[in-house]
Motif scaffolding. Structure first.
Motif, PDB file in Angstrom:
ATOM      1  N   ASN A  17       0.585  -1.336  -0.147  1.00 14.06           N
ATOM      2  CA  ASN A  17       0.029   0.164   0.105  1.00 14.06           C
ATOM      3  C   ASN A  17       0.773   1.456  -0.080  1.00 14.06           C
ATOM      4  OD1 ASN A  17      -2.595  -1.373  -0.095  1.00 14.06           O
ATOM      5  ND2 ASN A  17      -2.607  -1.584   2.077  1.00 14.06           N
ATOM      6  N   MET A  18       2.037   1.085   0.373  1.00 11.77           N
ATOM      7  CA  MET A  18       2.825   2.417   0.349  1.00 11.77           C
ATOM      8  C   MET A  18       4.029   2.368  -0.771  1.00 11.77           C
ATOM      9  SD  MET A  18       3.998   2.315   4.379  1.00 11.77           S
ATOM     10  CE  MET A  18       5.129   3.885   4.292  1.00 11.77           C
ATOM     11  N   LYS A  19       3.693   1.369  -1.587  1.00 10.58           N
ATOM     12  CA  LYS A  19       4.667   1.423  -2.764  1.00 10.58           C
ATOM     13  C   LYS A  19       4.751   2.522  -3.585  1.00 10.58           C
ATOM     14  CE  LYS A  19       5.660  -2.760  -5.055  1.00 10.58           C
ATOM     15  NZ  LYS A  19       5.474  -4.161  -5.850  1.00 10.58           N
ATOM     16  N   ALA A  20       3.507   3.234  -3.809  1.00 13.51           N
ATOM     17  CA  ALA A  20       3.777   4.458  -4.779  1.00 13.51           C
ATOM     18  C   ALA A  20       4.532   5.640  -3.999  1.00 13.51           C
ATOM     19  CB  ALA A  20       2.433   4.973  -5.108  1.00 13.51           C
ATOM     20  N   ALA A  21       4.218   5.775  -2.647  1.00 14.27           N
ATOM     21  CA  ALA A  21       4.853   6.788  -1.726  1.00 14.27           C
ATOM     22  C   ALA A  21       6.260   6.481  -1.698  1.00 14.27           C
ATOM     23  CB  ALA A  21       4.270   6.913  -0.450  1.00 14.27           C
ATOM     24  N   ILE A  22       6.685   5.167  -1.598  1.00 15.79           N
ATOM     25  CA  ILE A  22       8.078   4.862  -1.799  1.00 15.79           C
ATOM     26  C   ILE A  22       8.704   5.172  -2.768  1.00 15.79           C
ATOM     27  CG2 ILE A  22       9.635   2.939  -1.360  1.00 15.79           C
ATOM     28  CD1 ILE A  22       7.758   1.595   0.866  1.00 15.79           C
ATOM     29  N   LEU A  23       8.038   4.894  -4.011  1.00 19.62           N
ATOM     30  CA  LEU A  23       8.708   5.227  -5.200  1.00 19.62           C
ATOM     31  C   LEU A  23       8.995   6.556  -5.381  1.00 19.62           C
ATOM     32  CD1 LEU A  23       9.331   4.708  -8.462  1.00 19.62           C
ATOM     33  CD2 LEU A  23       6.899   4.801  -8.538  1.00 19.62           C
ATOM     34  N   VAL A  24       8.038   7.522  -5.046  1.00 15.49           N
ATOM     35  CA  VAL A  24       8.316   9.063  -5.273  1.00 15.49           C
ATOM     36  C   VAL A  24       9.253   9.294  -4.561  1.00 15.49           C
ATOM     37  CG1 VAL A  24       7.233  11.094  -5.093  1.00 15.49           C
ATOM     38  CG2 VAL A  24       5.891   9.339  -5.967  1.00 15.49           C
ATOM     39  N   ALA A  25       9.276   9.195  -3.034  1.00 16.57           N
ATOM     40  CA  ALA A  25      10.426   9.479  -2.195  1.00 16.57           C
ATOM     41  C   ALA A  25      11.799   9.120  -2.721  1.00 16.57           C
ATOM     42  CB  ALA A  25      10.092   9.005  -0.792  1.00 16.57           C
ATOM     43  N   VAL A  26      12.015   7.974  -3.046  1.00 21.81           N
ATOM     44  CA  VAL A  26      13.284   7.301  -3.572  1.00 21.81           C
ATOM     45  C   VAL A  26      13.661   8.017  -4.816  1.00 21.81           C
ATOM     46  CG1 VAL A  26      14.482   5.146  -4.352  1.00 21.81           C
ATOM     47  CG2 VAL A  26      13.209   5.363  -2.490  1.00 21.81           C
ATOM     48  N   LEU A  27      12.575   8.037  -5.729  1.00 21.76           N
ATOM     49  CA  LEU A  27      13.024   8.830  -6.907  1.00 21.76           C
ATOM     50  C   LEU A  27      13.378  10.053  -7.083  1.00 21.76           C
ATOM     51  CD1 LEU A  27      13.073   8.675 -10.114  1.00 21.76           C
ATOM     52  CD2 LEU A  27      10.624   9.065 -10.234  1.00 21.76           C
ATOM     53  N   PHE A  28      12.830  10.879  -5.964  1.00 17.63           N
ATOM     54  CA  PHE A  28      13.168  12.534  -5.956  1.00 17.63           C
ATOM     55  C   PHE A  28      14.693  12.567  -5.257  1.00 17.63           C
ATOM     56  CE2 PHE A  28       8.612  14.494  -6.015  1.00 17.63           C
ATOM     57  CZ  PHE A  28       8.736  14.143  -7.106  1.00 17.63           C
ATOM     58  N   ARG A  29      14.868  11.516  -4.222  1.00 10.43           N
ATOM     59  CA  ARG A  29      16.156  11.741  -3.678  1.00 10.43           C
ATOM     60  C   ARG A  29      17.318  11.298  -4.733  1.00 10.43           C
ATOM     61  NH1 ARG A  29      17.303  15.057  -0.957  1.00 10.43           N
ATOM     62  NH2 ARG A  29      18.895  13.988  -0.162  1.00 10.43           N
ATOM     63  N   THR A  30      17.051  10.287  -5.731  1.00  8.63           N
ATOM     64  CA  THR A  30      17.942   9.710  -6.660  1.00  8.63           C
ATOM     65  C   THR A  30      18.316  10.930  -7.620  1.00  8.63           C
ATOM     66  OG1 THR A  30      17.271   7.638  -6.198  1.00  8.63           O
ATOM     67  CG2 THR A  30      18.713   8.071  -8.248  1.00  8.63           C
ATOM     68  N   VAL A  81      17.654  11.845 -16.829  1.00  8.89           N
ATOM     69  CA  VAL A  81      16.816  12.120 -15.671  1.00  8.89           C
ATOM     70  C   VAL A  81      15.444  11.255 -16.108  1.00  8.89           C
ATOM     71  CG1 VAL A  81      14.995  13.544 -14.585  1.00  8.89           C
ATOM     72  CG2 VAL A  81      17.418  13.904 -14.575  1.00  8.89           C
ATOM     73  N   VAL A  82      14.865  11.385 -17.341  1.00  5.25           N
ATOM     74  CA  VAL A  82      13.938  10.721 -17.651  1.00  5.25           C
ATOM     75  C   VAL A  82      14.121   8.780 -17.782  1.00  5.25           C
ATOM     76  CG1 VAL A  82      12.674  10.230 -19.981  1.00  5.25           C
ATOM     77  CG2 VAL A  82      12.881  12.351 -19.251  1.00  5.25           C
ATOM     78  N   LEU A  83      15.422   8.811 -18.199  1.00  6.49           N
ATOM     79  CA  LEU A  83      15.799   7.339 -18.363  1.00  6.49           C
ATOM     80  C   LEU A  83      15.720   6.661 -16.505  1.00  6.49           C
ATOM     81  CD1 LEU A  83      16.747   4.829 -19.887  1.00  6.49           C
ATOM     82  CD2 LEU A  83      18.895   5.538 -19.484  1.00  6.49           C
ATOM     83  N   ILE A  84      16.343   7.509 -15.905  1.00  5.15           N
ATOM     84  CA  ILE A  84      16.349   6.886 -14.506  1.00  5.15           C
ATOM     85  C   ILE A  84      14.949   6.909 -13.928  1.00  5.15           C
ATOM     86  CG2 ILE A  84      16.893   7.781 -12.220  1.00  5.15           C
ATOM     87  CD1 ILE A  84      19.447   9.069 -13.346  1.00  5.15           C
ATOM     88  N   ALA A  85      13.990   7.880 -14.323  1.00  3.50           N
ATOM     89  CA  ALA A  85      12.511   7.770 -13.855  1.00  3.50           C
ATOM     90  C   ALA A  85      11.820   6.476 -14.464  1.00  3.50           C
ATOM     91  CB  ALA A  85      12.014   9.099 -14.182  1.00  3.50           C
ATOM     92  N   ALA A  86      12.066   6.275 -15.647  1.00  4.42           N
ATOM     93  CA  ALA A  86      11.521   5.161 -16.385  1.00  4.42           C
ATOM     94  C   ALA A  86      11.888   3.916 -15.675  1.00  4.42           C
ATOM     95  CB  ALA A  86      11.697   5.337 -17.770  1.00  4.42           C
ATOM     96  N   VAL A  87      13.302   3.964 -15.466  1.00  6.02           N
ATOM     97  CA  VAL A  87      13.658   2.608 -14.720  1.00  6.02           C
ATOM     98  C   VAL A  87      13.128   2.332 -13.294  1.00  6.02           C
ATOM     99  CG1 VAL A  87      15.811   1.613 -13.790  1.00  6.02           C
ATOM    100  CG2 VAL A  87      15.646   2.473 -16.070  1.00  6.02           C
ATOM    101  N   PHE A  88      13.116   3.389 -12.699  1.00  7.45           N
ATOM    102  CA  PHE A  88      12.352   3.327 -11.343  1.00  7.45           C
ATOM    103  C   PHE A  88      10.918   2.843 -11.262  1.00  7.45           C
ATOM    104  CE2 PHE A  88      16.256   4.994  -9.514  1.00  7.45           C
ATOM    105  CZ  PHE A  88      16.149   4.984  -8.038  1.00  7.45           C
TER     106      PHE A  88
END
Length: 103
Positions: A17-30, A81-88
């Motif tokens: 249930n938290m997967k989307a929030a974790i994705l956004v947090a990790v993606l932004f920090r990366t 940046v687009v590639l990193i976001a797509a991979v995440f």
């Protein structure tokens, strides 16, 4: 949920249930770490061969006034940046169109 251990509840209910929030947090920090500019500019100004992609873009456009090369590096930075976001997004297997926030 009757009889489930704390680990099973965490693994099968809480984390999915938290997967989307974790994705956004990790993606932004990366992406913040990838596009770092201010620390390098303020602390070293490129001395001691300190080089990151954002600082290289700045040097090409502002310092050396090579606008074409600087813009090309900027486009490469954007594409990375687009590639990193797509991979995440693919790696986390989150369908962001189905995720909605509480209003």
């Amino acid at each position: 949920m009757d009889g489930a251990t704390a680990w099973q509840r965490l693994k099968r209910v809480t984390i999915p249930n938290m997967k989307a929030a974790i994705l956004v947090a990790v993606l932004f920090r990366t992406l913040d770490a990838w596009r770092i500019f201010d620390n390098v500019f303020i602390m070293t100004s490129g001395q001691e061969k300190t080089q990151v992609l954002s600082f290289l873009t700045y040097q090409q456009i502002i310092t050396r006034t090579e606008l074409g090369l600087g813009n090309a590096v900027g486009v490469l930075l954007f594409l990375s940046v687009v590639l990193i976001a797509a991979v995440f997004i693919k790696g986390f297997r989150v369908d962001l169109s189905q995720v909605r926030g509480d209003r």
